[in-house]
Enzyme design. Structure first.
Site, short mmCIF file in Angstrom:
data_model
loop_
_atom_site.label_atom_id
_atom_site.label_comp_id
_atom_site.label_asym_id
_atom_site.label_seq_id
_atom_site.Cartn_x
_atom_site.Cartn_y
_atom_site.Cartn_z
N CYS A 338 0.78 -1.24 0.00
CA CYS A 338 0.00 0.00 0.00
C CYS A 338 0.81 1.30 0.00
O CYS A 338 0.49 2.20 -0.77
CB CYS A 338 -1.05 0.02 1.11
SG CYS A 338 -0.79 -1.13 2.44
N ARG A 367 6.47 -11.46 5.10
CA ARG A 367 5.96 -11.27 6.45
C ARG A 367 6.55 -12.34 7.34
O ARG A 367 6.62 -13.51 6.95
CB ARG A 367 4.43 -11.37 6.48
CG ARG A 367 3.78 -10.28 5.64
CD ARG A 367 2.28 -10.37 5.70
NE ARG A 367 1.71 -9.38 4.80
CZ ARG A 367 0.41 -9.29 4.53
NH1 ARG A 367 -0.45 -10.12 5.12
NH2 ARG A 367 -0.04 -8.37 3.71
N GLN A 385 0.80 -10.97 -3.56
CA GLN A 385 -0.63 -10.64 -3.46
C GLN A 385 -1.14 -10.13 -4.79
O GLN A 385 -0.43 -9.42 -5.50
CB GLN A 385 -0.83 -9.52 -2.43
CG GLN A 385 -0.51 -9.92 -1.02
CD GLN A 385 -0.80 -8.78 -0.06
OE1 GLN A 385 -0.22 -7.70 -0.17
NE2 GLN A 385 -1.70 -9.01 0.87
N ASP A 387 -2.85 -7.64 -5.51
CA ASP A 387 -3.21 -6.50 -4.70
C ASP A 387 -3.74 -5.36 -5.56
O ASP A 387 -3.35 -5.22 -6.72
CB ASP A 387 -1.94 -6.04 -3.98
CG ASP A 387 -2.26 -5.36 -2.66
OD1 ASP A 387 -3.44 -5.23 -2.32
OD2 ASP A 387 -1.30 -4.97 -1.96
N HIS A 389 -5.25 -1.08 -4.88
CA HIS A 389 -5.72 -0.02 -3.98
C HIS A 389 -6.57 0.94 -4.78
O HIS A 389 -6.16 1.42 -5.83
CB HIS A 389 -4.52 0.68 -3.33
CG HIS A 389 -3.79 -0.25 -2.41
ND1 HIS A 389 -2.70 -0.98 -2.83
CD2 HIS A 389 -4.04 -0.63 -1.13
CE1 HIS A 389 -2.30 -1.76 -1.82
NE2 HIS A 389 -3.08 -1.58 -0.80
N LYS A 469 -14.11 -4.51 6.90
CA LYS A 469 -13.69 -5.29 5.74
C LYS A 469 -14.70 -6.39 5.42
O LYS A 469 -15.50 -6.78 6.28
CB LYS A 469 -12.32 -5.91 5.99
CG LYS A 469 -12.29 -6.87 7.18
CD LYS A 469 -10.96 -7.61 7.26
CE LYS A 469 -10.94 -8.55 8.46
NZ LYS A 469 -9.77 -9.42 8.51
N HIS A 515 -8.36 -1.32 0.14
CA HIS A 515 -7.39 -2.37 -0.21
C HIS A 515 -8.20 -3.58 -0.64
O HIS A 515 -9.21 -3.88 -0.01
CB HIS A 515 -6.60 -2.87 1.00
CG HIS A 515 -5.95 -1.82 1.83
ND1 HIS A 515 -4.59 -1.73 1.95
CD2 HIS A 515 -6.45 -0.83 2.59
CE1 HIS A 515 -4.29 -0.75 2.77
NE2 HIS A 515 -5.40 -0.18 3.18
#
Length: 642
Positions: A338, A367, A385, A387, A389, A469, A515
């Site tokens: 992000c 991670r 990911q 991912d 945004h 979420k 996200h």
RNA sequence: GCCGGCGUAGCUCAGUGGUAGAGCAGCUGAUUCGUAAUCAGCAGGUCGGUGGUUCAAUCCCACUCGCCGGCUCCA
């Protein structure tokens, strides 16, 4: 008393429910494990007088094992039988808790040493004797004081702890089965002999109340069913799960590996796995382009200051690796994408006309995960990911969520997932953002789900600190749920990075950030896919789509012609020219789960046709090569599993 | 990270206080074969790593790394 067939009969107050049941004329296929009396589930060993008073008419409904409630009662009673068996064999063992769980039950004991496999056998044999002894589950009501005294005398310190925490006015019940008594809310089946088929499966350590500061208890997992056949069927399903294990298939099919020499939780993708990943990613890019996303790329490390500003250093530190120092400046491996996307947003002034802006990246993050939780591809330390945004105005949230849901459903459907569990997580105790913002965003999430007609459950207080979420767990062919998709509203980062856009009014406004990851991580999604398809990928994903097998070397020339034609038509083809029997070639192609096998002998070479066999064992007979190409094209186009 | 189990050939697994074995895979040769395993031969291991006990350790002990099942957490 009104029976399900609407007939009514009178009973005295002290009648046992089992006696009531005996009066019910029934065409039920299975016998009830309990009864619902005016909607409240009660054990068959209970009396009418235990039911809620205030009415003369009791409406009863049977509760069968086939219902979730029935299974809970049945498994809970099974857990009690196991606890009795353990206490009889190991009188020093202290009881903790023993609830039913999905597909079975467990019970935690403080034993001072672990259970051995031999112990399990012994416990199981003891359980059989207890079941045969026909002990009735007798419900007794105790005062809090009496209950505490009772369990203190028995040295059951965990039970005492549980009772002490119950509210003063709570009715405390214990269940007695022969010589064994356990604290329990119930209800239970009538007697121990009603638990007909059970098996103890595994042992494990488990902390008292799941807290690692508490003592480690010994847990035994087991399962039970109302018939041996049902138990056997369940055990077969467990075998099936083992057979589909992506770690086994990953090795057998040569898809990926995790190696000591590289490090735990770090995946290397072998050519066949990498090819499937590429196909998944190609599909992902194609869809995101269509849905108005812009692709971006970002580095794997960034200055520590960036993570300080984003708040990750405060809120996410335990999952981040130690920083590294480069020319006196601290850098950090990225756990999320992000901040980078935010910096792209911030690179120039944005107008309300620009919004929504959708940045997408297959971003690889790292991670720290504790060593005990790593699991194949499903839980790793480095992963990519899918991912994105989204930066939008507050009034665009719902519409953006709707679009995300559309893309999610389409994506998951493409990979054969048609069922999901959806959760909306609401504001946790520790949270940023005003309650109004939370309220508005949460209702936008819910309203989008409602518009789509997608059933969801609320997970109260389980939101991330920065916003509510939607989590979506996909269900695979065996009905197991996997968390992949997540859509999170974020009030925090726009504020921390002072994001803004110029509104219609010429003033600065703060955008909302969303996200979202649809597949979650490519690694996990791939792992789930392997298990979902049991390694037999549909044609469009199969690393090798067609295996060409000449029967003798007389057909090599023809086999080369066929291969060339198919490759030119865009298919992934391999030829097996070895001087081996056709049975072996077929066996190996079967084990490699190649969708189509083309067998070429003298007949086919003569007729210029193909003998086609599917991996399912279906023999399609002789086809023209053009007909075969059409068939393959059709199947790839539909992306269905064959 | 914690509790328990495990770590022997590429894979699946046997085995022992006196220095290691099978099947499959691999390699070589023979077999030219019709829808899930042709036959024979060969090769392959510092028994996860380090240290200790012992005349001797793959085996016993300690530490360590990793895997598996859980706890907890999550993409």
């Amino acid at each position: 008393m009104r029976f399900p067939d609407r007939t009514e009969r009178r009973f005295s107050n002290d009648t046992l429910l089992s006696d009531v049941l005996a009066q019910a004329k029934s065409s039920w296929k299975e016998s009830p494990v309990a009864l619902k009396v005016n909607g409240t589930v009660m054990g068959l060993g209970q009396r009418l007088s235990d039911a809620t008073a205030g009415t003369d008419l009791f409406v009863i409904d049977p509760v069968f094992f086939s219902s979730p409630e029935g299974q809970e009662i049945y498994r809970h009673s099974s857990a009690h039988i196991m606890a009795q068996a353990v206490k009889e064999l190991f009188p020093n063992a202290k009881l903790a808790i023993g609830p039913p769980i999905e597909d079975g039950f467990y019970y935690d004991f403080d034993l001072g040493r672990p259970f051995t496999p031999e112990d399990l056998d012994k416990v199981e044999r003891q359980m059989k004797e207890i079941a045969a002894a026909h002990y009735v589950f007798e419900r007794k009501v105790l005062s809090k004081q009496d209950a505490i005294r009772f369990f203190e005398e028995k040295g059951e310190t965990y039970k005492v702890e549980l009772i002490r925490e119950l509210p003063e006015n709570e009715t405390i019940t214990v269940y007695e089965q022969g010589p064994f008594t356990d604290l329990c809310r119930g209800p239970h089946v009538l007697s121990t002999q009603h638990v007909l088929a059970f098996k103890l499966l595994t042992t494990a350590g488990a902390y008292w109340r799941g807290d690692e500061r508490n003592p480690m208890l010994q847990r035994i997992y087991g399962t039970s069913f109302p018939s041996q056949e049902a138990l056997d069927q369940h055990l077969k399903r467990l075998e099936e799960i083992k057979r589909r294990d992506h770690r086994r298939l990953g090795r057998d099919l040569d898809l990926y590996n995790v190696m000591d020499e590289i490090g735990p939780g770090l995946v290397i993708w072998h050519p066949k796995g990498a090819l499937i990943r590429k196909l998944i990613e190609d599909f992902w890019r194609e869809q995101h382009q269509r849905h108005g996303y812009d692709f971006v790329y970002s580095p794997h490390i960034a200055r520590l200051d960036l993570w300080r500003q984003s708040g990750h250093l405060d809120f996410y530190r335990e999952n981040m690796y130690a920083p590294m120092s480069i020319e006196g400046i601290e850098y950090e491996l990225k756990p999320m994408n992000c901040p980078f996307h935010i910096m792209i947003y911030k690179s120039r002034l944005r107008s309300y006309r620009d919004l929504p802006i959708r940045y997408a990246e297959l971003g690889t993050v790292y991670r720290y995960e504790r060593s005990g939780v790593l699991h194949g591809l499903l839980r790793v330390r480095g992963f990519t990911q899918d991912d994105a945004h989204l930066f939008c105005r507050p009034d665009q949230i719902e519409q953006e969520i709707l679009k995300v849901l559309d893309l999610t459903v389409f994506t998951l459907k493409t990979f054969g997932f048609n069922e999901y569990e959806i959760y909306v997580s609401t504001r946790p105790e520790k949270a940023v953002g005003s309650p109004e913002n939370w309220e508005r965003a949460t209702s936008a999430l819910e309203s989008a789900l409602k518009t789509k007609g997608m059933a969801y459950r609320i997970d109260p207080g389980e939101g991330v600190f920065y916003g509510p979420k939607i989590d979506l767990k996909i269900k695979d062919v065996l009905g197991r749920a996997w968390q992949c998709t997540t859509v999170q509203v974020d009030f925090n980062l726009p504020q921390r990075f002072k994001l803004s856009y110029i509104g219609e009014d010429g003033k600065e406004h703060q955008p909302i950030m969303i996200h979202r990851a649809l597949m979650g991580s490519i690694e996990r999604f791939f792992g789930v896919l392997i298990e979902h398809y049991a390694g037999a990928f549909p044609l469009w994903l199969a690393p090798v789509q067609v295996k060409i097998m000449p029967i003798t070397d007389q057909q090599h020339g023809y086999a080369d012609d066929v291969a060339r034609t198919l490759i030119e038509a865009g298919f992934r083809v391999e030829t097996d020219p070895r001087n081996e029997k056709i049975g072996l070639k077929i066996r190996e192609a079967e084990m490699a789960k190649v969708p189509y096998m083309v067998i070429l002998g003298a007949r086919e070479a003569q007729s210029r046709k193909l003998s086609v066999r599917k991996r399912s064992g279906d023999n399609l007979g002789e086809l023209d090569i053009t007909a075969f190409v059409d068939r393959l094209n059709g199947e790839v186009g539909q992306r269905v599993s064959s």
